[in-house]
Structure formats: C-alpha cells, structure tokens
Design an enzyme around this catalytic site. Structure first.
Site, mmCIF file in Angstrom:
data_model
loop_
_atom_site.group_PDB
_atom_site.id
_atom_site.type_symbol
_atom_site.label_atom_id
_atom_site.label_comp_id
_atom_site.label_asym_id
_atom_site.label_seq_id
_atom_site.Cartn_x
_atom_site.Cartn_y
_atom_site.Cartn_z
ATOM 1 N N TYR A 64 0.518 -1.490 -0.257
ATOM 2 C CA TYR A 64 -0.234 0.131 -0.131
ATOM 3 C C TYR A 64 0.642 0.954 -0.135
ATOM 4 O O TYR A 64 0.663 2.976 -0.599
ATOM 5 C CB TYR A 64 -1.029 -0.641 1.184
ATOM 6 C CG TYR A 64 -2.224 -0.386 1.171
ATOM 7 C CD1 TYR A 64 -3.075 -0.131 0.007
ATOM 8 C CD2 TYR A 64 -2.083 -2.284 1.058
ATOM 9 C CE1 TYR A 64 -4.884 -0.917 -0.434
ATOM 10 C CE2 TYR A 64 -3.868 -2.851 0.740
ATOM 11 C CZ TYR A 64 -4.718 -2.334 -0.163
ATOM 12 O OH TYR A 64 -5.197 -2.948 -0.260
ATOM 13 N N HIS A 115 -14.758 1.569 -2.090
ATOM 14 C CA HIS A 115 -14.280 0.583 -1.646
ATOM 15 C C HIS A 115 -12.762 1.571 -0.413
ATOM 16 O O HIS A 115 -11.508 1.002 -0.105
ATOM 17 C CB HIS A 115 -13.390 0.035 -2.359
ATOM 18 C CG HIS A 115 -14.253 -0.264 -3.390
ATOM 19 N ND1 HIS A 115 -13.774 -2.010 -4.880
ATOM 20 C CD2 HIS A 115 -15.604 -1.194 -2.762
ATOM 21 C CE1 HIS A 115 -14.847 -2.053 -4.890
ATOM 22 N NE2 HIS A 115 -15.971 -2.260 -3.967
ATOM 23 N N CYS A 126 -9.761 -0.004 18.032
ATOM 24 C CA CYS A 126 -10.478 0.965 18.456
ATOM 25 C C CYS A 126 -11.032 2.715 17.106
ATOM 26 O O CYS A 126 -10.956 1.814 15.524
ATOM 27 C CB CYS A 126 -9.684 2.313 18.959
ATOM 28 S SG CYS A 126 -8.698 3.130 18.552
ATOM 29 N N GLY A 182 -14.361 2.622 -17.227
ATOM 30 C CA GLY A 182 -12.937 1.729 -16.201
ATOM 31 C C GLY A 182 -13.254 0.337 -15.564
ATOM 32 O O GLY A 182 -12.447 0.879 -14.385
ATOM 33 N N THR A 183 -14.291 -0.123 -15.426
ATOM 34 C CA THR A 183 -13.999 -0.995 -14.627
ATOM 35 C C THR A 183 -14.217 -1.875 -15.112
ATOM 36 O O THR A 183 -15.795 -1.965 -15.784
ATOM 37 C CB THR A 183 -15.404 -1.197 -13.774
ATOM 38 O OG1 THR A 183 -15.604 -1.781 -13.009
ATOM 39 C CG2 THR A 183 -16.606 -0.793 -13.519
HETATM 40 C C1 BJW Z 1 -9.947 0.678 -19.117
HETATM 41 C C2 BJW Z 1 -8.694 1.473 -19.454
HETATM 42 C C3 BJW Z 1 -8.533 3.039 -20.151
HETATM 43 C C4 BJW Z 1 -8.313 0.271 -18.759
HETATM 44 N N1 BJW Z 1 -9.822 4.293 -19.997
HETATM 45 N N2 BJW Z 1 -10.974 1.796 -19.503
HETATM 46 C C5 BJW Z 1 -16.171 -15.964 -2.245
HETATM 47 C C6 BJW Z 1 -15.651 -15.133 -1.196
HETATM 48 C C7 BJW Z 1 -15.594 -14.174 -1.024
HETATM 49 C C8 BJW Z 1 -16.377 -13.326 -1.473
HETATM 50 C C9 BJW Z 1 -17.652 -13.731 -3.097
HETATM 51 C C10 BJW Z 1 -16.590 -14.156 -3.132
HETATM 52 N N3 BJW Z 1 -17.736 -14.629 -4.126
HETATM 53 C C11 BJW Z 1 -18.045 -12.900 -4.551
HETATM 54 C C12 BJW Z 1 -17.625 -12.272 -2.944
HETATM 55 C C13 BJW Z 1 -17.604 -10.601 -3.006
HETATM 56 C C14 BJW Z 1 -16.660 -10.501 -3.174
HETATM 57 C C15 BJW Z 1 -16.270 -9.972 -4.794
HETATM 58 O O1 BJW Z 1 -16.944 -9.529 -5.485
HETATM 59 N N4 BJW Z 1 -15.430 -10.811 -5.147
HETATM 60 C C16 BJW Z 1 -15.054 -11.191 -6.897
HETATM 61 C C17 BJW Z 1 -13.881 -11.670 -6.708
HETATM 62 C C18 BJW Z 1 -15.122 -12.562 -6.978
HETATM 63 N N5 BJW Z 1 -16.761 -9.336 -2.863
HETATM 64 C C19 BJW Z 1 -16.686 -8.346 -1.937
HETATM 65 O O2 BJW Z 1 -16.348 -9.170 -0.581
HETATM 66 C C20 BJW Z 1 -16.749 -7.148 -1.111
HETATM 67 N N6 BJW Z 1 -17.401 -7.494 -0.051
HETATM 68 C C21 BJW Z 1 -18.400 -7.718 0.178
HETATM 69 O O3 BJW Z 1 -19.141 -8.262 -1.189
HETATM 70 O O4 BJW Z 1 -19.381 -7.765 1.316
HETATM 71 C C22 BJW Z 1 -20.869 -8.427 1.287
HETATM 72 C C23 BJW Z 1 -19.536 -9.790 1.856
HETATM 73 C C24 BJW Z 1 -19.448 -10.389 2.909
HETATM 74 C C25 BJW Z 1 -18.608 -11.791 3.075
HETATM 75 C C26 BJW Z 1 -18.745 -12.243 2.694
HETATM 76 C C27 BJW Z 1 -19.625 -12.487 1.209
HETATM 77 C C28 BJW Z 1 -20.324 -10.769 0.978
HETATM 78 C C29 BJW Z 1 -15.796 -5.840 -0.690
HETATM 79 C C30 BJW Z 1 -14.647 -6.169 -2.690
HETATM 80 C C31 BJW Z 1 -13.482 -5.470 -2.368
HETATM 81 C C32 BJW Z 1 -12.208 -4.845 -3.128
HETATM 82 N N7 BJW Z 1 -11.704 -4.626 -2.474
HETATM 83 C C33 BJW Z 1 -10.503 -4.168 -4.314
HETATM 84 C C34 BJW Z 1 -9.235 -3.691 -3.356
HETATM 85 C C35 BJW Z 1 -9.878 -2.539 -3.044
HETATM 86 C C36 BJW Z 1 -8.741 -1.841 -2.120
HETATM 87 C C37 BJW Z 1 -7.402 -1.375 -3.009
HETATM 88 O O5 BJW Z 1 -7.495 -0.629 -4.008
HETATM 89 O O6 BJW Z 1 -6.518 -2.293 -3.294
HETATM 90 O O7 BJW Z 1 -11.455 -3.309 -4.944
HETATM 91 S S1 BJW Z 1 -10.369 -5.545 -5.197
HETATM 92 C C38 BJW Z 1 -10.451 -4.197 -6.853
HETATM 93 O O8 BJW Z 1 -11.034 -4.818 -7.402
HETATM 94 C C39 BJW Z 1 -10.448 -3.067 -5.497
HETATM 95 C C40 BJW Z 1 -11.039 -2.071 -6.946
HETATM 96 O O9 BJW Z 1 -11.388 -0.918 -6.303
HETATM 97 C C41 BJW Z 1 -12.215 -3.588 -7.332
HETATM 98 C C42 BJW Z 1 -12.728 -3.516 -8.581
HETATM 99 O O10 BJW Z 1 -11.582 -3.295 -10.127
HETATM 100 P P1 BJW Z 1 -12.022 -2.625 -11.693
HETATM 101 O O11 BJW Z 1 -11.628 -1.165 -10.621
HETATM 102 O O12 BJW Z 1 -12.833 -2.921 -12.043
HETATM 103 O O13 BJW Z 1 -10.549 -2.595 -11.962
HETATM 104 P P2 BJW Z 1 -10.229 -3.670 -13.126
HETATM 105 O O14 BJW Z 1 -8.623 -4.393 -13.478
HETATM 106 O O15 BJW Z 1 -11.122 -4.599 -12.733
HETATM 107 O O16 BJW Z 1 -11.463 -3.681 -14.757
HETATM 108 C C43 BJW Z 1 -9.728 -2.111 -14.908
HETATM 109 C C44 BJW Z 1 -11.318 -1.788 -16.042
HETATM 110 O O17 BJW Z 1 -10.697 -0.998 -16.951
HETATM 111 C C45 BJW Z 1 -11.057 -3.099 -17.177
HETATM 112 O O18 BJW Z 1 -11.996 -3.766 -18.114
HETATM 113 C C46 BJW Z 1 -9.688 -2.318 -18.263
HETATM 114 O O19 BJW Z 1 -10.809 -2.924 -19.406
HETATM 115 C C47 BJW Z 1 -10.379 -0.949 -17.912
HETATM 116 N N8 BJW Z 1 -10.150 -0.336 -18.907
HETATM 117 N N9 BJW Z 1 -7.753 0.845 -19.754
HETATM 118 C C48 BJW Z 1 -11.011 2.758 -19.789
HETATM 119 N N10 BJW Z 1 -8.009 3.737 -19.985
HETATM 120 ZN ZN ZN Z 2 -6.903 2.290 17.648
#
Ligand code: BJW
Ligand code: ZN
Length: 239
Positions: A64, A115, A126, A182-183
């Site tokens: 990070y 996020h 705490c 971009g997601t």
């Molecule tokens: C362009 C471009 C340009 C490139 N112009 N475009 C099994 C077990 C446990 C949990 C789960 C499970 N199955 C499902 C879940 C739920 C889980 C989940 O969804 N997992 C999947 C991976 C399967 N979700 C969670 O756990 C969430 N919480 C939740 O559901 O709570 C309830 C729950 C609790 C307990 C159990 C189950 C449910 C929380 C999700 C947290 C995600 N965290 C991260 C890290 C955050 C901190 C950090 O940044 O370090 O967030 S992971 C990462 O992915 C980050 C992002 O915000 C997130 C989304 O990614 P994003 O933004 O879409 O990026 P990319 O790289 O995937 O895509 C980029 C895109 O841009 C591409 O399409 C390119 O083509 C495009 N692109 N250049 C325009 N110039």
């Molecule tokens: Zn503390």
C-alpha cells in the site's frame, strides 16, 4: 461517439458515473485485472483480505505504501476533469471503486468512495481514523491504543461502508443516465449499480477498451479509453 444518445444526454437532469481502476490508468495508476494489472504480479488473496493482513501486515503495508506514493504523484487526467466540469451543466454523482482520490482532486464535489481511500488509516480495534500526513517511522504503524493501524480500504469479504453504499444505491436508482467507466464489473456489490440504474429506466453507457459481462446490456458501449472519449461529452451537454 455519443450521437445515438445525444438527446438523452442533453435532457438528463442527473448523470451518475460508476468508475473503476481504468479511469485512472491514463494517470499512470495500474488497473487490477487488465494486461498490466496488479493481480498479474501479486496474489490478491495475499494482499487484499483481512486474513492476509493479519498474516503479514508488513508485506501488505509495503504494498500500500508503494501504491500510495505512486498515487500521490499522479494527476487527474482528461476523464476525471471532464466529469468534474460536467457539474457546470448537470447534477453529477461519482460512485467510484477507486481509492486514489483523483476525482476529488479534479474537482468533483459528490464522490462516493465505495472501497475507501488509500490516504486514510484506521485502527483495527478502536474508532481512530485519520488522513495520512507523512511517512511512517515503522511498518505496520501502531495506534495510540497499541493495536495495528490499517489502510482505510475495503478488502474482499468486508462490507462496504454502509452509509456510502446506501447513498450509492439511491443515486443509481434516481439517475437519468449512468456511465460505467473503466471497470471490469468483476467485483460485487459495486457491479450491481448499473443493474439498479437500468431497472429504473436510466440510459446506460459503458466506456472501456475491453468487453465486460454487461457490455451487451448497455444502451451504448464504447471501446476506447476514458481520457479520449469523455471530453466529447462537454460539447453535447453545454449546447
Ligand atoms: C480502461 C482503461 C482506460 C483499462 N480507460 N477503461 C467468495 C468469497 C468471498 C467473497 C466473495 C466471493 N464471491 C464473491 C464475493 C464478493 C466479493 C467479490 O466480488 N469477489 C469477486 C472477485 C468474485 N466482494 C467483496 O468481498 C466485497 N464485499 C462484499 O461483498 O461484502 C459482503 C460479503 C461479505 C462476506 C462474504 C461475501 C460477501 C468487497 C470488495 C472489495 C474489493 N476490494 C478491492 C481492493 C480495494 C483496495 C485496493 O485498491 O487495494 O477493490 S479488489 C479491486 O477490485 C479493487 C477495485 O476497486 C475492485 C474493482 O476493480 P476495477 O476497478 O473494476 O478494476 P479492474 O482492474 O478489474 O478493471 C479495470 C477495467 O478498466 C478493465 O475492464 C479495463 O479494460 C479497463 N481499462 N484502461 C477506460 N484507459
Ligand atoms: Zn486504536
């Protein structure tokens, strides 16, 4: 580019942007799942879960810190700036999965950080929460209460901040137009937001160089990058 939906854009009262890592790619911040994505180099489960953090807090913190330095050196690109400029003409809300703060830096006033934020820390025990202002003397940093501090971001298996999430659903349900920019829509629950908007009759537009699982359900799906495409919006809404 937007000709087929120019009327909808012009008439829209509220435009919502759902953004992901791709919108910051042209600011030099890597995406997660793309070809140069972070998950190609690192194992998500080693870095983005609470279990991984407790297993090796120093490793997670180093990751990070490296990303935070890159983010602090980055500038908003034409995509972020266009979204901010649109506020002169429309009600605009930004529902972002990004933790980089670039929408706010560009001037967007209504940003929902689904996020969390890389520039905030919170205690694992705490209620302490604060913006990071300087360098840490050691990693992991320790709270005044004696417990480990963590980045204020949402890891896999963690709930999104409930007030932010309920606000985001409200915005998705009440917009006239939603841009999905971009997601990969791989991560829930953020990937539900376009579905909520569609169910409420909004026009949905995707901007992404790659296809996503929802591309075929979009009213318009533009295969290009956000910094190239979004600036064209201004000429339409400012007419
Ligand atoms: C362009 C471009 C340009 C490139 N112009 N475009 C099994 C077990 C446990 C949990 C789960 C499970 N199955 C499902 C879940 C739920 C889980 C989940 O969804 N997992 C999947 C991976 C399967 N979700 C969670 O756990 C969430 N919480 C939740 O559901 O709570 C309830 C729950 C609790 C307990 C159990 C189950 C449910 C929380 C999700 C947290 C995600 N965290 C991260 C890290 C955050 C901190 C950090 O940044 O370090 O967030 S992971 C990462 O992915 C980050 C992002 O915000 C997130 C989304 O990614 P994003 O933004 O879409 O990026 P990319 O790289 O995937 O895509 C980029 C895109 O841009 C591409 O399409 C390119 O083509 C495009 N692109 N250049 C325009 N110039
Ligand atoms: Zn503390």
């Amino acid at each position: 580019m937007f000709e087929s939906i120019a009327d909808k854009l012009y008439q829209a009262k509220k435009i919502v942007f759902v953004t992901g890592a791709g919108i910051s790619q042209e600011s030099g911040i890597p995406t997660f799942r793309g070809k140069d994505g972070l998950w190609r180099k690192y194992d998500a489960m080693q870095l983005a879960t609470i279990d991984a953090f407790y297993e090796n807090p120093k490793l997670v913190w180093e990751w990070y810190e490296e990303r935070r330095k890159n983010i602090l050196a980055a500038k908003p690109n034409a995509g972020h700036v266009t979204i901010a400029d649109l506020e002169k003409f429309k009600q605009v809300r930004v529902l972002t999965q990004n933790i980089d703060g670039l929408h706010q830096l560009a001037g967007s006033s209504q940003v929902y950080e689904l996020h969390g934020s890389i520039i905030t820390i919170k205690c694992t025990v705490c209620d302490f929460k604060e913006k990071i202002t300087g360098e840490f003397s050691e990693l992991p940093p320790i709270c005044k209460c004696g417990n480990i501090l963590r980045p204020d971001v949402v890891w896999f298996g963690e709930q999104l901040p409930q007030d932010v999430w309920s606000g985001a659903i409200m915005q998705a349900n009440s917009c006239n137009v939603m841009f999905v920019v971009g997601t990969s829509l791989a991560v829930s629950p953020a990937n539900m937001l376009p579905i909520y908007a569609k169910q409420n009759g909004a026009t949905i537009i995707e901007v992404n160089p790659e296809e996503t699982p929802m591309s075929k359900s979009m009213d318009l799906s533009i295969r290009s990058t956000s910094a190239k495409v979004l600036p064209e919006l201004l000429s339409i809404v400012s007419k």
